[in-house]
Design an enzyme around this catalytic site. Structure first.
Site, PDB file in Angstrom:
ATOM      1  CB  SER A   8      -8.464  -1.386   4.559  1.00 61.66           C
ATOM      2  OG  SER A   8      -8.845  -2.669   4.134  1.00 61.66           O
ATOM      3  NE  ARG A  37      -4.166  -1.666   0.347  1.00 63.91           N
ATOM      4  CZ  ARG A  37      -4.271  -2.979   0.101  1.00 63.91           C
ATOM      5  NH1 ARG A  37      -3.274  -3.642  -0.440  1.00 63.91           N
ATOM      6  NH2 ARG A  37      -5.388  -3.613   0.383  1.00 63.91           N
ATOM      7  CD  GLU A  46      -5.406   1.067   2.624  1.00 61.05           C
ATOM      8  OE1 GLU A  46      -6.129   1.522   1.729  1.00 61.05           O
ATOM      9  OE2 GLU A  46      -5.417  -0.117   2.984  1.00 61.05           O
TER      10      GLU A  46
HETATM   11  N1  EPU Z   1     -10.721 -10.560  10.516  1.00 64.45           N
HETATM   12  C1  EPU Z   1     -11.456 -10.625  11.683  1.00 64.45           C
HETATM   13  N2  EPU Z   1     -12.397  -9.668  11.914  1.00 64.45           N
HETATM   14  C2  EPU Z   1     -12.670  -8.681  11.021  1.00 64.45           C
HETATM   15  C3  EPU Z   1     -11.926  -8.624   9.832  1.00 64.45           C
HETATM   16  C4  EPU Z   1     -10.953  -9.577   9.592  1.00 64.45           C
HETATM   17  O1  EPU Z   1     -11.234 -11.490  12.514  1.00 64.45           O
HETATM   18  O2  EPU Z   1     -13.542  -7.858  11.311  1.00 64.45           O
HETATM   19  C5  EPU Z   1      -9.728 -11.607  10.236  1.00 64.45           C
HETATM   20  C6  EPU Z   1     -10.243 -12.553   9.151  1.00 64.45           C
HETATM   21  O3  EPU Z   1     -10.986 -13.596   9.675  1.00 64.45           O
HETATM   22  C7  EPU Z   1      -8.957 -13.031   8.527  1.00 64.45           C
HETATM   23  C8  EPU Z   1      -8.057 -11.840   8.642  1.00 64.45           C
HETATM   24  O4  EPU Z   1      -8.578 -11.029   9.694  1.00 64.45           O
HETATM   25  O5  EPU Z   1      -8.407 -14.084   9.278  1.00 64.45           O
HETATM   26  C9  EPU Z   1      -7.913 -11.065   7.347  1.00 64.45           C
HETATM   27  O6  EPU Z   1      -9.162 -10.554   6.931  1.00 64.45           O
HETATM   28  P1  EPU Z   1      -9.543 -10.341   5.375  1.00 64.45           P
HETATM   29  O7  EPU Z   1      -9.250 -11.547   4.619  1.00 64.45           O
HETATM   30  O8  EPU Z   1     -10.909  -9.760   5.341  1.00 64.45           O
HETATM   31  O9  EPU Z   1      -8.486  -9.280   4.861  1.00 64.45           O
HETATM   32  P2  EPU Z   1      -7.857  -8.000   5.536  1.00 64.45           P
HETATM   33  O10 EPU Z   1      -6.453  -8.258   5.917  1.00 64.45           O
HETATM   34  O11 EPU Z   1      -8.770  -7.513   6.605  1.00 64.45           O
HETATM   35  C10 EPU Z   1      -6.881  -7.052   3.288  1.00 64.45           C
HETATM   36  C11 EPU Z   1      -6.897  -5.727   2.558  1.00 64.45           C
HETATM   37  C12 EPU Z   1      -8.206  -5.529   1.819  1.00 64.45           C
HETATM   38  C13 EPU Z   1      -8.365  -6.659   0.833  1.00 64.45           C
HETATM   39  C14 EPU Z   1      -8.328  -7.999   1.607  1.00 64.45           C
HETATM   40  C15 EPU Z   1      -8.355  -9.178   0.667  1.00 64.45           C
HETATM   41  C16 EPU Z   1      -5.434  -4.242   3.808  1.00 64.45           C
HETATM   42  C17 EPU Z   1      -5.344  -3.085   4.747  1.00 64.45           C
HETATM   43  N3  EPU Z   1      -6.668  -4.652   3.521  1.00 64.45           N
HETATM   44  O12 EPU Z   1      -7.890  -6.962   4.298  1.00 64.45           O
HETATM   45  O13 EPU Z   1      -8.120  -4.314   1.090  1.00 64.45           O
HETATM   46  O14 EPU Z   1      -9.580  -6.547   0.128  1.00 64.45           O
HETATM   47  O15 EPU Z   1      -7.098  -8.091   2.372  1.00 64.45           O
HETATM   48  O16 EPU Z   1      -7.140  -9.279  -0.003  1.00 64.45           O
HETATM   49  O17 EPU Z   1      -4.404  -4.739   3.366  1.00 64.45           O
HETATM   50  C18 EPU Z   1      -8.576  -1.986   1.076  1.00 64.45           C
HETATM   51  O18 EPU Z   1      -7.367  -1.805   1.022  1.00 64.45           O
HETATM   52  O19 EPU Z   1      -9.399  -1.020   1.074  1.00 64.45           O
HETATM   53  C19 EPU Z   1      -9.087  -3.348   1.196  1.00 64.45           C
HETATM   54  C20 EPU Z   1     -10.367  -3.600   1.394  1.00 64.45           C
END
Ligand code: EPU
Length: 339
Positions: free
Chosen positions: A239, A165, A335
């Protein structure tokens, strides 16, 4: 004649949709128009803010300067053979529309990045990423207008200094350049990236056995729509925080205390922690205040239900940062760009 608008509401140009206006506003659709407005005596010395899709910003006060909205459009095929196609795209094009244009042609490389809000010009700015793919994987070069020299410069994968990012345009070159076009290389024989577990599950659920650019795009759209709020319905900027990256030593100490902490070990030995998990564990998910709060399905996303004040949303983010710091001794970074 340069048609500059005064005291203009820019609420509708941002996905968060908080009430905000700017002293001056101008939408440009060519480098020539951009040059004309920059030479205009009225606004020459004003502070400038470049708006693309407005999907990664939160305004906490009105903008005291000129907002320049990038509306440079157009998709041009630079070269094409049996294996790949190189496309130069105007920075003002809508990102998802461009993804769908490529998906419909069967060109692969950005299907995992379907439904990300924002513009083409913003895609390299923060090296957008989702479901195992980042923009740097298909990026060739970009053209950017240097606000000081008033000349176009070309940046390639190395000079953009992409990171998670991150790019040079969020750091040393912040507010010094305006990205005018981005060139991508897409594949006609794509290698599909389904490494991200949720995609496999979704494809199975949808009963898709034969992979295609379209199938993956559909799966990503389904996942995103189920987890992330649609900015057309609920104001948000995706995010709000980045996933923090910590040392292995610090991670091991945390894991000893919190055995199920969601984490992704990195190639360099560091560990990326899911900020959404940390925030969720602290009970923030779904918290709603007067018209704003934390999204009910994804704790990383702050939402504006009803034209709430940007400052209130910012203060909520500070409270979240503080609580994560207190419990996990991790300093989250925002972010979203704050203005
Ligand atoms: N999780 C929770 N609770 C929540 C959210 C997430 O426990 O409320 C846990 C999930 O169960 C999982 C882990 O956290 O084990 C990761 O969650 P998720 O797969 O939803 O991805 P993320 O790390 O929260 C990142 C990106 C997203 C992108 C997704 C999918 C960043 C800051 N965010 O989210 O990007 O869509 O991976 O690749 O890197 C964005 O940048 O605007 C965005 C949405």
């Amino acid at each position: 004649m340069v048609n500059i608008e005064y005291n203009k509401s820019i609420t509708e140009y941002t996905t968060f949709g908080v009430p905000v206006s700017s002293n001056y506003f101008f939408a440009f659709s060519s480098v020539q128009e951009l040059k004309s407005v920059l030479a205009n005596n009225l606004v020459k010395d004003e502070k400038k803010l470049i708006l693309g899709g407005g999907s990664n910003m939160l305004f906490t006060k009105n903008f005291d300067g000129i907002v320049l909205k990038n509306e440079i459009n157009g998709i041009e095929i630079i070269s094409e053979n049996n294996a790949e196609v190189i496309l130069k795209v105007g920075a003002g094009e809508n990102w998802h529309d461009f993804v769908i244009y490529c998906v419909e042609k069967g060109w692969g490389g950005i299907e995992n990045l379907s439904l990300i809000p924002g513009s083409v010009g913003a895609s390299p700015m923060q090296n957008i990423g989702a479901y195992g793919v980042e923009i740097k994987d298909v990026f060739v070069e970009l053209e950017a207008f240097n606000l000081e020299t008033k000349k176009i410069e070309i940046f390639d994968n190395t000079t953009c200094k992409f990171g998670y990012r991150e790019s040079i345009f969020k750091n040393s070159h912040k507010d010094k350049y305006i990205i005018t076009s981005v060139t991508y290389k897409l594949s006609k024989n794509p290698v599909f990236n389904t490494s991200y577990g949720a995609i496999e599950n979704q494809l199975n659920e949808m009963g898709i056995s034969e992979l295609s650019v379209k199938a993956i795009s559909d799966a990503v759209i389904a996942i995103r729509s189920s987890k992330l709020p649609d900015p057309k319905e609920i104001g948000n900027a995706g995010s709000f925080f980045k996933n923090p990256i910590i040392t292995k030593e610090k991670f091991e100490k945390l894991q000893a205390k919190f055995s199920n902490i969601a984490n992704y070990p990195q190639a360099d030995g560091t560990v990326k922690i899911a900020a959404g998990w940390l925030i969720d564990q602290l009970g923030w998910k779904g918290k709603t205040y007067d018209g704003y709060g934390v999204h009910k399905n994804q704790a990383l996303v702050l939402v504006n239900y009803s034209k709430s004040n940007g400052k209130d949303i910012y203060d909520l983010s500070t409270n979240i940062l503080n609580s994560v710091k207190e419990k996990y001794n991790i300093e989250l970074e925002r972010e979203v760009n704050i203005y």
